[in-house]
Design a protein around this motif. Structure first.
Motif, short mmCIF file in Angstrom:
data_model
loop_
_atom_site.label_atom_id
_atom_site.label_comp_id
_atom_site.label_asym_id
_atom_site.label_seq_id
_atom_site.Cartn_x
_atom_site.Cartn_y
_atom_site.Cartn_z
N THR A 298 0.83 -1.21 0.00
CA THR A 298 0.00 0.00 0.00
C THR A 298 0.86 1.26 0.00
O THR A 298 0.67 2.16 -0.83
N ASP B 65 9.42 3.29 6.97
CA ASP B 65 9.02 1.97 7.49
C ASP B 65 9.95 1.60 8.65
O ASP B 65 11.16 1.85 8.59
N HIS C 24 1.66 -16.69 -0.90
CA HIS C 24 1.37 -15.44 -1.62
C HIS C 24 1.37 -15.69 -3.11
O HIS C 24 2.38 -16.08 -3.67
#
Ligand SMILES: Cc1cc2nc3c(=O)[nH]c(=O)nc-3n(C[C@H](O)[C@H](O)[C@H](O)COP(=O)(O)OP(=O)(O)OC[C@H]3O[C@@H](n4cnc5c(N)ncnc54)[C@H](O)[C@@H]3O)c2cc1C
Length: 501
Positions: free
Chosen positions: A17, A37, A62
């Motif tokens: 995102t 981050d 994933h």
């Protein structure tokens, strides 16, 4: 006191995102921006760990299944070479009563023992008849399952499997999130297949998928982050948000620095964001959101990949003979997901616990990645989870008792699945606008908490669209219209298109 520096847009998080937002702001080349981050690399929940022995593990299975051309463009830009990727055919089964039933289970009851076939067909007919006269929508996920599949499939597979995945009973979940995700069986086709003893064809949206050749899923996001200017990214302590002052519009970091912002795009979990804001009203509101924890367990095995495993990709486990709900044969995704054959590794233990020599020997090697869910409604014996998973692998004949385990991995991801509970929308419809009124756009898998738009492609586009909203007030389709974006190919926006700010 002002902040050390100021930017128009500050982005918290370099998972998909945050990277989507940064990518778009970089593309637009308008407002000033910075992305931070607390981890030392990009990826977030779409990251990849490497064991000391050289086995790679994603945060559970994933698979890239894209709904957006812009997302594909950004991935192709980051990993442009043909040999950056492997393409795989989805080969997926459900383990049931010692059988491998092809996915999706509800379309393949022809593979079940006769007494189960009868139970399932019986329920399917009842549900088809009831659907004809039903005038209301199902009130929860459990009712949805009954209407779609009937009592038989519900009891044998849907209820136990979904409890293992979500760690919440199906009666406590809503059903608007489902859309294309669950294969609704057609009674006539299922009956025909049972009589003719046939298997249903490959179903669904992700029948083929591509996987990065190197560095796992996390490698994608590191490569995407590498396409952004270095000076606009901060990792580690410099990027770890400790406080958000929404009034002064200043974010504080673990290294003592501060950044002032005009707009904040936050992709950290929204319940954690409101704690950092110290806003008691929002903290109380966020308590209405529910999530489950995901444990990822990896097991590296010496020896050639066994015949019984073959080219299986991922496998589902609804029964209680193992703690995991899903296993991925991670070594099948890329030869670089495990050490080369010539690497010498000692055996850590034999699967059945018997003694072994400590001498290091060559491979080949193969690996299994397991997922176990946990919640307040489904506790897990964390201390013994690895041992219990290895026992579960033997119970389900995934490995043999005398297999030599050369590497293990276990990591707990506290926020794993954002649960689509019955209460979720009531909370989100208050919480997200309240934050937005303070110029904070909380977006992403746990930023906006909508599982139906919580995959990598969705998350990336939640970020892209949040940036567009800030730049030109554009409607955020993925956040506000999940069914719309999920039911079409979103090809309008392309990376190559120039953008006038
Ligand atoms: C078990 C599992 C299976 C999945 N399977 C798939 C799949 O098959 N296909 C698919 O497309 N998607 C899958 N997903 C979803 C995918 O992982 C998410 O879509 C994606 O990672 C969400 O991105 P995000 O950026 O919203 O959040 P995250 O990836 O969680 O990123 C948030 C970032 O914020 C950072 N952060 C948190 N707190 C702070 C702080 N205080 N200061 C600074 N930074 C902070 C974190 O370090 C992190 O990097 C799966 C997820 C899980 C858990």
């Amino acid at each position: 006191m002002g902040a050390d520096i100021n930017v128009d847009v500050l982005i918290i998080g370099m998972g998909p995102t945050g990277l989507g937002a940064a990518k778009r702001l970089n593309h637009v080349n308008g407002p000033s921006w910075l992305v931070v981050d607390s981890a030392d690399k990009a990826g977030g929940l779409a990251g990849t760990d490497v064991t000391p022995e050289g086995f790679l593990y994603d945060v559970g299975g994933h698979v890239i299944f894209s709904h957006y051309k812009y997302f594909d463009d950004c991935l192709d830009e980051a990993l442009p070479k043909e040999d950056d990727w492997h393409t795989h055919q989805r080969i997926s089964y459900v383990r049931y009563k010692g059988l491998w039933v092809p996915y999706p289970f509800q379309n393949n009851i022809s593979m079940l023992p006769k007494e189960d076939q009868v139970k399932c067909i019986d329920g399917l007919i009842d549900s088809a008849l009831e659907c004809r006269v039903a005038s209301s929508k199902p009130k929860d996920f459990d009712e949805w399952i009954l209407r779609m599949c009937g009592e038989g499939v519900a009891d044998i597979f849907m209820r136990p499997y979904n409890f293992k995945v979500w760690a919440v009973p199906t009666t406590k979940m809503q059903c608007q999130w489902l859309g294309e995700r669950v294969a609704a069986p057609d009674v006539k086709t299922v009956t025909k297949n049972v009589i003719l003893n046939k298997v249903a064809g490959n179903w669904g949206p992700n029948a083929t998928f591509r996987f990065p050749a190197r560095d796992g899923t996390g490698g994608i996001w590191i490569a995407v982050a590498d396409t952004l200017p270095k000076e606009k990214k901060r990792f580690g302590k410099q990027g770890e948000v400790t406080k958000v002052d929404a009034e002064k519009k200043i974010v504080s970091f673990a290294d003592g620095s501060t950044v002032g912002y005009g707009k904040l795009i936050s992709t950290m979990a929204v319940d954690q964001l409101v704690e950092k804001m110290g806003n008691q009203e929002l903290v109380t509101l966020s308590k209405g959101l529910y999530y489950s924890t995901t444990h990822v367990i990896g097991v590296g095995v010496r020896g050639p990949r066994p015949e019984r495993i073959g080219d299986k990709c991922w496998l589902y486990f609804p029964e209680d003979n193992c703690p995991f709900y899903r296993a991925t044969i991670f070594s099948n995704y890329s030869p670089h997901n495990q050490p080369e054959d010539k690497v010498k590794l000692p055996t850590l233990f034999v699967a059945n616990g018997s003694k072994c020599s400590a001498e290091a020997k060559e491979g080949p090697y193969w690996s299994i990645m397991l997922e176990v869910s946990q919640s307040t409604m489904k506790p897990v014996d964390e201390k013994n989870l690895l041992r219990d998973c290895v026992a579960g692998l033997i119970n389900t004949e995934m490995i043999k008792p005398d297999d030599e385990i050369v590497s293990t991995y276990h990591r707990r991801f506290d926020h794993g699945y954002p649960t689509p509970t019955l209460e979720r929308e009531g909370v989100l419809k208050q919480l997200l606008p309240k934050l937005q009124d303070m110029d904070i756009l909380s977006r992403g898998r746990f930023g906006s908490w909508r599982y139906e738009v919580g995959n990598q492609d969705h998350s990336f586009m939640l970020g892209v669209e949040a940036a567009d909203h800030i730049v030109n007030g554009a409607v955020e389709l993925t956040l506000n219209y999940p069914d719309f974006v999920n039911s079409r190919q979103n090809t309008e926006r392309r990376l190559a298109t120039s953008f006038e700010y």
